[in-house]
Design an enzyme around this catalytic site. Structure first.
Site, PDB file in Angstrom:
ATOM      1  N   GLU A 305       0.887  -1.178  -0.047  1.00  0.00           N
ATOM      2  CA  GLU A 305      -0.124  -0.040  -0.077  1.00  0.00           C
ATOM      3  C   GLU A 305       0.907   1.181   0.068  1.00  0.00           C
ATOM      4  O   GLU A 305       0.402   2.302  -0.672  1.00  0.00           O
ATOM      5  CB  GLU A 305      -1.186   0.021   1.180  1.00  0.00           C
ATOM      6  N   ASP A 306       1.914   1.228   0.557  1.00  0.00           N
ATOM      7  CA  ASP A 306       2.866   2.300   0.770  1.00  0.00           C
ATOM      8  C   ASP A 306       3.459   2.809  -0.716  1.00  0.00           C
ATOM      9  O   ASP A 306       3.184   3.923  -0.999  1.00  0.00           O
ATOM     10  CB  ASP A 306       3.985   2.277   1.676  1.00  0.00           C
ATOM     11  N   HIS A 307       3.921   1.793  -1.527  1.00  0.00           N
ATOM     12  CA  HIS A 307       4.206   2.123  -2.825  1.00  0.00           C
ATOM     13  C   HIS A 307       3.022   2.716  -3.552  1.00  0.00           C
ATOM     14  O   HIS A 307       3.222   3.916  -4.370  1.00  0.00           O
ATOM     15  CB  HIS A 307       5.032   0.953  -3.265  1.00  0.00           C
TER      16      HIS A 307
END
Length: 533
Positions: A305-307
């Site tokens: 999710e961060d990327h």
């Protein structure tokens, strides 16, 4: 030599020189900007009605080394309390970290702080909710309610094992909103983040470092084998290879390059960018993964999710805004203890198998940016391409190739030694009585900090990291698609969604992934993201 071999030599020369140049950009930027504490932030000193409101979201799972100190750093921020909301998010009250969160609220009264428990989220467990309203990503499920109920527009997601300096909030806001000294404004960013460093406190050989460990682990036998020093490998990776390329790519700014340690963005932007009716840049694959959700919930079916958040914000149009901004000079610290070499390998495998489908091209060429292989390319080119033999007299022999390779690897190692020493001095951190030992820096010049690692110990960690790089890449990229994630096994699909091994590819009514049962909470702690607690 044949034209084909000459052509291969030319490609090897071009690639290795490209890698050298990228690293030089990162190294130059680090030595230029991480030598002293950054300038004092402007936003905290503005009139109250001009200060942007920040919602700090800290997802928590298990008791990491230094957990209390890391979370307490949020309450010590030099930022107006009326403009700061703190959301501590945990999956279950059975999680071992839950008492720590309660203690924090008791120790820091007067803050707008709340503990969000995932098992109490009405979207997932209320009368009209359902556990499958969100995908299996445990971090997104953890922070979903905090995001939905956030006050203000600025969202700052900081992992529970990350320590931040007192001025971090102000500097992040200054960069996100384009606030400069003297009331001046510059073009704001859509997304800002910080350079993360790992500090292995268990092998720091200081009483201060030992005091940050849980009691049962601080008192264990100090004799360890080489297989217990995975934390040193992680520390080495983050302070050398990762730092160089992270800094370089964010200096040039041609592509999104972020990790989910400490990131700030606007809720209004993410809500807008995840709406197919408002964002034409969403692909069919994006919409399918989002499954009708908005905001961070849009990414609940994906493991990275961060990327994906950073990538979507980067490629979505917002007139008047820059894409990503790294807050240069500002570092965040992740204390680490007890990571085995096996845990380090598993962590790197998980990263690579996720990145394989998110940034395929970068993942495929990754072995070529590591010291041993990149220097091999360079030495092969110098001893093969005819121009170097004819003009510079470089012998076209295996011995000459070995000598050049040895010289280049040694030079690479020396640069990494200087770079890691520079970063681990933590000269960009303002030190006061509240600064924990692991954030005070290493070396004799850093009062109250940790001892600098002896060269031979540092060298063994550097060699171990470099020698493991290619085997880890081969195993991760070529020999599998499963990852160990929060104590469970998942298969990563080409669309970057994940399926739990043993479950169907569709949604299931299985218990929330990442929630802790009483049995799980008593499991001995393995201090990586694969931990079972």
């Amino acid at each position: 030599m044949s034209i084909l071999i000459q052509g291969v030599a030319l490609v090897c020369l071009g690639w290795s020189c490209f890698v050298f140049c990228v690293q030089l950009v990162g190294i130059f930027k680090i030595f230029r900007t991480y030598t002293a504490p950054p300038v004092k932030p402007v936003s905290p000193s503005l009139r109250e009605d001009e200060v942007p409101h920040i919602t700090v979201i800290r997802p928590v799972k298990g008791v990491d080394a230094g957990l209390y100190e890391c979370l307490a750093s949020t309450f010590a921020l030099d930022y107006p309390r009326t403009k700061l909301s703190i959301s501590l998010c945990v999956a279950s009250t059975a999680d071992p970290a839950y008492p720590v969160l309660q203690q924090l609220l008791a120790d820091f009264p007067g803050f707008d702080a709340i503990i969000f428990v995932e098992e109490n989220d009405p979207l997932l467990h209320g009368p009209e909710g359902h556990v499958n309203n969100l995908g299996p990503n445990p971090k997104v499920r953890n922070i979903s309610r905090a995001y939905r109920e956030a006050k203000g527009d600025a969202i700052w997601i900081v992992d529970c094992n990350i320590w931040t300096s007192k001025g971090a909030a102000g500097r992040m806001v200054d960069r996100l909103y384009g606030i400069q000294p003297g009331g001046k404004m510059t073009k704001p960013y859509k997304f800002v983040h910080q350079l993360p460093l790992v500090v292995d406190i268990e092998t720091s050989r200081t009483e201060e470092g030992k005091s940050l460990l849980p009691t049962n682990e601080a008192t264990t036998n100090e004799s360890t084998s080489i297989l217990d020093h995975g934390g040193q490998l992680e520390e080495m990776f983050m302070a050398t290879t990762h730092a160089k390329f992270y800094s370089a790519i964010n200096t040039v700014g041609i592509a999104p390059c972020i990790v989910g340690k400490s990131n700030m963005f606007r809720k209004s932007h993410l809500d807008h960018f995840t709406d197919p009716l408002q964002n034409p840049n969403l692909t069919a694959a994006d919409i399918a993964r989002g499954n009708g959700n908005r905001g961070v919930d849009f990414f609940s079916s994906s493991i990275c999710e961060d990327h994906l958040i950073g990538d979507l914000i980067f490629r979505s149009t917002a007139p008047g805004f820059r894409n990503h901004g790294l807050v240069f000079g500002e570092v965040v610290i992740q204390p680490m203890a007890g990571m085995s070499v096996a845990a380090y390998v598993a962590r790197r495998v998980r990263w690579l198998r996720v990145r394989k489908w998110t940034v395929l091209a970068a993942t495929l060429v990754e072995p070529g940016v590591e010291s041993l292989l990149c220097c091999l390319y360079f030495s092969f080119a110098l001893t093969t391409w005819a121009w170097f033999h004819e003009r510079l007299g470089i012998p076209q022999t295996w011995c000459a190739m070995a000598e050049i390779w040895g010289f280049m690897v040694t030079a690479w190692m020396v640069v990494d030694r200087l770079l890691s020493s520079k970063l681990h001095k933590c000269q960009g951190i303002e030190i006061d009585e509240d600064t924990p030992p692991f954030a005070r820096g290493k070396g004799v010049s850093r009062r109250g900090g940790l001892k600098q690692r002896p060269f031979l110990e540092w060298l063994s960690a550097w060699l171990g990291r470099e020698l493991l790089a290619l085997p880890i890449w081969t195993w991760a990229v070529l020999l599998g698609t499963t990852v160990a994630w929060r104590g469970k096994q998942f298969r990563v699909r080409m669309d970057m969604t994940v399926v739990e091994i043993g479950e169907t590819d569709g949604r299931t009514s299985s218990p929330v992934i990442g929630s802790a049962t009483a049995k799980e909470s008593s499991t001995p702690r393995s201090r990586s993201k694969d931990r079972l607690d």
